[in-house]
Design a protein around this motif. Structure first.
Motif, PDB file in Angstrom:
ATOM      1  N   ALA A 166      -4.557   5.844  -8.415  1.00  0.00           N
ATOM      2  CA  ALA A 166      -5.458   6.763  -9.118  1.00  0.00           C
ATOM      3  C   ALA A 166      -6.913   6.329  -9.008  1.00  0.00           C
ATOM      4  CB  ALA A 166      -5.051   6.868 -10.591  1.00  0.00           C
ATOM      5  N   ARG A 167      -7.140   5.039  -8.819  1.00  0.00           N
ATOM      6  CA  ARG A 167      -8.504   4.530  -8.692  1.00  0.00           C
ATOM      7  C   ARG A 167      -9.038   4.654  -7.265  1.00  0.00           C
ATOM      8  NH1 ARG A 167      -8.279  -1.145 -12.147  1.00  0.00           N
ATOM      9  NH2 ARG A 167      -7.691  -0.181 -14.118  1.00  0.00           N
ATOM     10  N   VAL A 168      -8.166   4.473  -6.267  1.00  0.00           N
ATOM     11  CA  VAL A 168      -8.623   4.371  -4.883  1.00  0.00           C
ATOM     12  C   VAL A 168      -8.452   5.671  -4.098  1.00  0.00           C
ATOM     13  CG1 VAL A 168      -8.297   3.129  -2.708  1.00  0.00           C
ATOM     14  CG2 VAL A 168      -8.136   1.891  -4.878  1.00  0.00           C
ATOM     15  N   VAL A 169      -7.314   6.330  -4.247  1.00  0.00           N
ATOM     16  CA  VAL A 169      -6.999   7.492  -3.399  1.00  0.00           C
ATOM     17  C   VAL A 169      -8.026   8.623  -3.546  1.00  0.00           C
ATOM     18  CG1 VAL A 169      -5.285   9.291  -2.909  1.00  0.00           C
ATOM     19  CG2 VAL A 169      -4.549   6.912  -3.204  1.00  0.00           C
ATOM     20  N   PRO A 170      -8.401   9.043  -4.749  1.00  0.00           N
ATOM     21  CA  PRO A 170      -9.373  10.140  -4.840  1.00  0.00           C
ATOM     22  C   PRO A 170     -10.706   9.819  -4.160  1.00  0.00           C
ATOM     23  CG  PRO A 170      -8.313   9.802  -6.958  1.00  0.00           C
ATOM     24  CD  PRO A 170      -7.912   8.654  -6.076  1.00  0.00           C
ATOM     25  N   ARG A 229     -12.212  11.954  -0.988  1.00  0.00           N
ATOM     26  CA  ARG A 229     -13.562  12.552  -0.981  1.00  0.00           C
ATOM     27  C   ARG A 229     -14.304  12.188   0.302  1.00  0.00           C
ATOM     28  NH1 ARG A 229     -13.278  11.328  -6.506  1.00  0.00           N
ATOM     29  NH2 ARG A 229     -14.323   9.329  -6.225  1.00  0.00           N
ATOM     30  N   GLN A 230     -13.924  11.082   0.928  1.00  0.00           N
ATOM     31  CA  GLN A 230     -14.541  10.654   2.185  1.00  0.00           C
ATOM     32  C   GLN A 230     -13.792  11.215   3.398  1.00  0.00           C
ATOM     33  OE1 GLN A 230     -14.991   6.360   2.237  1.00  0.00           O
ATOM     34  NE2 GLN A 230     -15.627   6.341   0.106  1.00  0.00           N
ATOM     35  N   GLY A 231     -12.828  12.116   3.151  1.00  0.00           N
ATOM     36  CA  GLY A 231     -12.117  12.777   4.235  1.00  0.00           C
ATOM     37  C   GLY A 231     -10.904  12.035   4.765  1.00  0.00           C
ATOM     38  N   ALA A 232     -10.419  11.043   4.037  1.00  0.00           N
ATOM     39  CA  ALA A 232      -9.265  10.264   4.486  1.00  0.00           C
ATOM     40  C   ALA A 232      -7.987  10.789   3.830  1.00  0.00           C
ATOM     41  CB  ALA A 232      -9.446   8.790   4.136  1.00  0.00           C
ATOM     42  N   ARG A 233      -6.881  10.685   4.557  1.00  0.00           N
ATOM     43  CA  ARG A 233      -5.570  11.099   4.054  1.00  0.00           C
ATOM     44  C   ARG A 233      -4.757   9.850   3.746  1.00  0.00           C
ATOM     45  NH1 ARG A 233      -0.563  12.466   6.715  1.00  0.00           N
ATOM     46  NH2 ARG A 233      -1.597  12.070   8.683  1.00  0.00           N
ATOM     47  N   TYR A 234      -4.177   9.799   2.554  1.00  0.00           N
ATOM     48  CA  TYR A 234      -3.384   8.651   2.108  1.00  0.00           C
ATOM     49  C   TYR A 234      -2.052   8.630   2.843  1.00  0.00           C
ATOM     50  CZ  TYR A 234      -1.085   5.441  -1.202  1.00  0.00           C
ATOM     51  OH  TYR A 234      -0.418   4.390  -1.777  1.00  0.00           O
ATOM     52  N   LEU A 235      -1.710   7.464   3.432  1.00  0.00           N
ATOM     53  CA  LEU A 235      -0.467   7.321   4.181  1.00  0.00           C
ATOM     54  C   LEU A 235       0.599   6.555   3.417  1.00  0.00           C
ATOM     55  CD1 LEU A 235      -1.944   6.376   7.673  1.00  0.00           C
ATOM     56  CD2 LEU A 235      -1.181   8.630   6.877  1.00  0.00           C
ATOM     57  N   GLY A 236       0.201   5.671   2.527  1.00  0.00           N
ATOM     58  CA  GLY A 236       1.168   4.858   1.792  1.00  0.00           C
ATOM     59  C   GLY A 236       0.613   3.465   1.551  1.00  0.00           C
ATOM     60  N   THR A 280      -1.854  -3.158  -0.209  1.00  0.00           N
ATOM     61  CA  THR A 280      -2.656  -2.657   0.898  1.00  0.00           C
ATOM     62  C   THR A 280      -2.392  -1.168   1.017  1.00  0.00           C
ATOM     63  OG1 THR A 280      -2.534  -4.772   2.060  1.00  0.00           O
ATOM     64  CG2 THR A 280      -3.157  -2.839   3.360  1.00  0.00           C
ATOM     65  N   LEU A 281      -3.399  -0.361   0.685  1.00  0.00           N
ATOM     66  CA  LEU A 281      -3.293   1.086   0.781  1.00  0.00           C
ATOM     67  C   LEU A 281      -3.789   1.508   2.153  1.00  0.00           C
ATOM     68  CD1 LEU A 281      -3.187   0.436  -2.267  1.00  0.00           C
ATOM     69  CD2 LEU A 281      -4.297   2.614  -2.661  1.00  0.00           C
ATOM     70  N   LYS A 282      -3.036   2.397   2.803  1.00  0.00           N
ATOM     71  CA  LYS A 282      -3.368   2.817   4.166  1.00  0.00           C
ATOM     72  C   LYS A 282      -3.789   4.278   4.178  1.00  0.00           C
ATOM     73  CE  LYS A 282       0.623   1.083   5.165  1.00  0.00           C
ATOM     74  NZ  LYS A 282       1.876   0.751   5.816  1.00  0.00           N
ATOM     75  N   PHE A 283      -4.856   4.558   4.934  1.00  0.00           N
ATOM     76  CA  PHE A 283      -5.419   5.899   5.041  1.00  0.00           C
ATOM     77  C   PHE A 283      -5.669   6.229   6.504  1.00  0.00           C
ATOM     78  CE2 PHE A 283      -6.531   4.228   0.933  1.00  0.00           C
ATOM     79  CZ  PHE A 283      -6.357   5.292   0.070  1.00  0.00           C
ATOM     80  N   LEU A 284      -5.755   7.523   6.792  1.00  0.00           N
ATOM     81  CA  LEU A 284      -6.073   7.999   8.133  1.00  0.00           C
ATOM     82  C   LEU A 284      -7.253   8.950   8.033  1.00  0.00           C
ATOM     83  CD1 LEU A 284      -5.200   8.091  11.144  1.00  0.00           C
ATOM     84  CD2 LEU A 284      -3.840  10.094  10.554  1.00  0.00           C
ATOM     85  N   ASN A 343      -8.495   7.347  12.831  1.00  0.00           N
ATOM     86  CA  ASN A 343      -8.622   5.911  12.571  1.00  0.00           C
ATOM     87  C   ASN A 343      -7.866   5.527  11.312  1.00  0.00           C
ATOM     88  OD1 ASN A 343     -10.501   5.328  14.727  1.00  0.00           O
ATOM     89  ND2 ASN A 343     -12.013   6.437  13.512  1.00  0.00           N
ATOM     90  N   VAL A 344      -7.154   4.402  11.373  1.00  0.00           N
ATOM     91  CA  VAL A 344      -6.432   3.893  10.213  1.00  0.00           C
ATOM     92  C   VAL A 344      -7.370   2.974   9.437  1.00  0.00           C
ATOM     93  CG1 VAL A 344      -4.438   2.582   9.424  1.00  0.00           C
ATOM     94  CG2 VAL A 344      -4.237   4.040  11.432  1.00  0.00           C
ATOM     95  N   ILE A 345      -7.376   3.138   8.127  1.00  0.00           N
ATOM     96  CA  ILE A 345      -8.198   2.330   7.232  1.00  0.00           C
ATOM     97  C   ILE A 345      -7.254   1.626   6.261  1.00  0.00           C
ATOM     98  CG2 ILE A 345     -10.015   2.365   5.472  1.00  0.00           C
ATOM     99  CD1 ILE A 345     -10.830   5.136   6.720  1.00  0.00           C
ATOM    100  N   TRP A 346      -7.434   0.318   6.099  1.00  0.00           N
ATOM    101  CA  TRP A 346      -6.636  -0.452   5.161  1.00  0.00           C
ATOM    102  C   TRP A 346      -7.542  -0.910   4.025  1.00  0.00           C
ATOM    103  CZ3 TRP A 346      -6.246  -1.162  10.443  1.00  0.00           C
ATOM    104  CH2 TRP A 346      -5.002  -0.895  11.011  1.00  0.00           C
TER     105      TRP A 346
END
Length: 103
Positions: A50-54, A58-65, A76-80, A84-87
């Motif tokens: 709830a703190r990180v995903v929103p 807002r920066q255009g990243a999709r949460y992967l898990g 370690t939360l992963k985004f796309l 590009n993958v962001i950790w």
């Protein structure tokens, strides 16, 4: 040409993905995370998300898990975003973002 791009993206994601722990190691991490939450030593994953995903969405990243390391208590939360993958490493005790890599 479009198929080539899809294949390149797939190869990149496969190469960028961390090596996953064996099922018994994952189970141990899950049990450690649950025990830490019950003992009040770790924040619930939903609180951390709830703190990180929103903010990342807002920066255009999709949460992967996520992954959890029971030895360090780090989620370690992963985004796309844009291929590009962001950790994002988050301290499970405080919820504070510790580091960000990729993307």
């Amino acid at each position: 040409m479009k198929m080539f791009g899809v294949l390149c993206l797939g190869a990149f994601l496969a190469a960028a993905a961390p090596v996953h722990a064996a099922p018994q190691d994952r189970r141990s991490d899950q049990e450690a995370a649950r025990a830490g939450r019950l003992q009040g030593k770790l924040l619930p994953l939903r609180t951390i998300e709830a703190r990180v995903v929103p903010q990342m969405e807002r920066q255009g990243a999709r949460y992967l898990g996520f992954d959890f390391d029971s030895g360090t208590g780090i989620y370690t939360l992963k985004f796309l975003r844009n291929g590009n993958v962001i950790w994002i490493d988050v301290d499970g005790r405080t919820g504070q973002v510790m580091s960000r890599s990729g993307g």
